[in-house]
Design a protein around this motif. Structure first.
Motif, short mmCIF file in Angstrom:
data_model
loop_
_atom_site.label_atom_id
_atom_site.label_comp_id
_atom_site.label_asym_id
_atom_site.label_seq_id
_atom_site.Cartn_x
_atom_site.Cartn_y
_atom_site.Cartn_z
N SER A 116 -2.49 0.87 -2.11
CA SER A 116 -1.72 0.78 -3.35
C SER A 116 -2.40 -0.18 -4.32
O SER A 116 -3.24 -1.00 -3.94
N ARG A 117 -2.01 -0.07 -5.58
CA ARG A 117 -2.56 -0.95 -6.60
C ARG A 117 -2.26 -2.42 -6.26
O ARG A 117 -3.09 -3.29 -6.43
N GLU A 118 -1.06 -2.70 -5.77
CA GLU A 118 -0.67 -4.07 -5.44
C GLU A 118 -1.51 -4.62 -4.28
O GLU A 118 -1.93 -5.77 -4.30
N GLU A 119 -1.74 -3.79 -3.25
CA GLU A 119 -2.57 -4.24 -2.12
C GLU A 119 -4.01 -4.51 -2.58
O GLU A 119 -4.61 -5.50 -2.17
N PHE A 120 -4.52 -3.63 -3.42
CA PHE A 120 -5.88 -3.82 -3.94
C PHE A 120 -5.96 -5.10 -4.76
O PHE A 120 -6.86 -5.92 -4.56
#
Length: 187
Positions: A116-120
């Motif tokens: 996900s964008r948040e994990e990245f």
């Protein structure tokens, strides 16, 4: 004026030729006249047309091979340059902290499903990259698998006091997108 009479000939004796005998020739043998354009007894020069045809064919084949090698080098070099440029652009965005643009513009939808964008974003922030960081690629390979072009890139992001290992894989038919990413501190 009349010619003097010739001496009587004996049967089996040979007449001397129009040229007088040479010092090493017995009296009964004729000396050959000099051959035109060469030494006596030398065969005339061979026709070199066949040689020039063979040389022309060999030169043509060598020219075609050279052109083929140049085309191959340019194609592979172009794909390698494109992969290097993609990796550079992506890494510069990551170092600058522009994770949204890096995520949106460079990542393949299949990778976005896994990351996900948040994990990245949180993973990149945990690396604590700063403007002093530079990239050094150790390995850059370009290949084809079916209709897809594949570019595998490995190297380091070198920062003050730490190195970050990077491994990227870009894939696609015309437009390469990132399908694999690994960024981690070097042990």
């Amino acid at each position: 004026m009349s010619n003097p009479p010739l001496p009587p000939q004996q049967p089996g004796a040979q007449q001397p030729g129009p040229y007088p005998p040479g010092p090493q020739q017995p009296l009964g043998r004729r000396r050959l006249p000099p051959a035109p354009f060469g030494l006596p007894g030398m065969p005339p020069a061979n026709n070199r047309k066949g040689l020039w045809i063979v040389v022309g064919i060999v030169a043509g084949v060598l020219l075609l091979v050279a052109v083929g090698v140049l085309l191959l080098v340019n194609l592979v070099g172009g794909a390698t340059r494109q992969a290097g440029d993609l990796a550079d652009s992506f890494t510069k965005l990551v170092i600058a902290g522009d994770t949204n643009k890096a995520y949106n513009d460079y990542m393949d939808p299949s990778l976005k499903e896994q990351l996900s964008r948040e994990e990245f974003d949180s993973g990149v922030k945990s690396l604590q990259l700063d403007p002093s960081c530079t990239t050094a690629y150790d390995d850059l390979k370009v290949s084809n698998e079916g209709d897809n072009n594949i570019a595998d890139i490995a190297g380091l992001i070198k920062c003050r006091g730490k190195d970050i290992e990077l491994v990227y894989r870009f894939a696609g038919k015309d437009d390469l997108k990132m399908v694999t990413i690994r960024l981690r501190p070097k042990a």
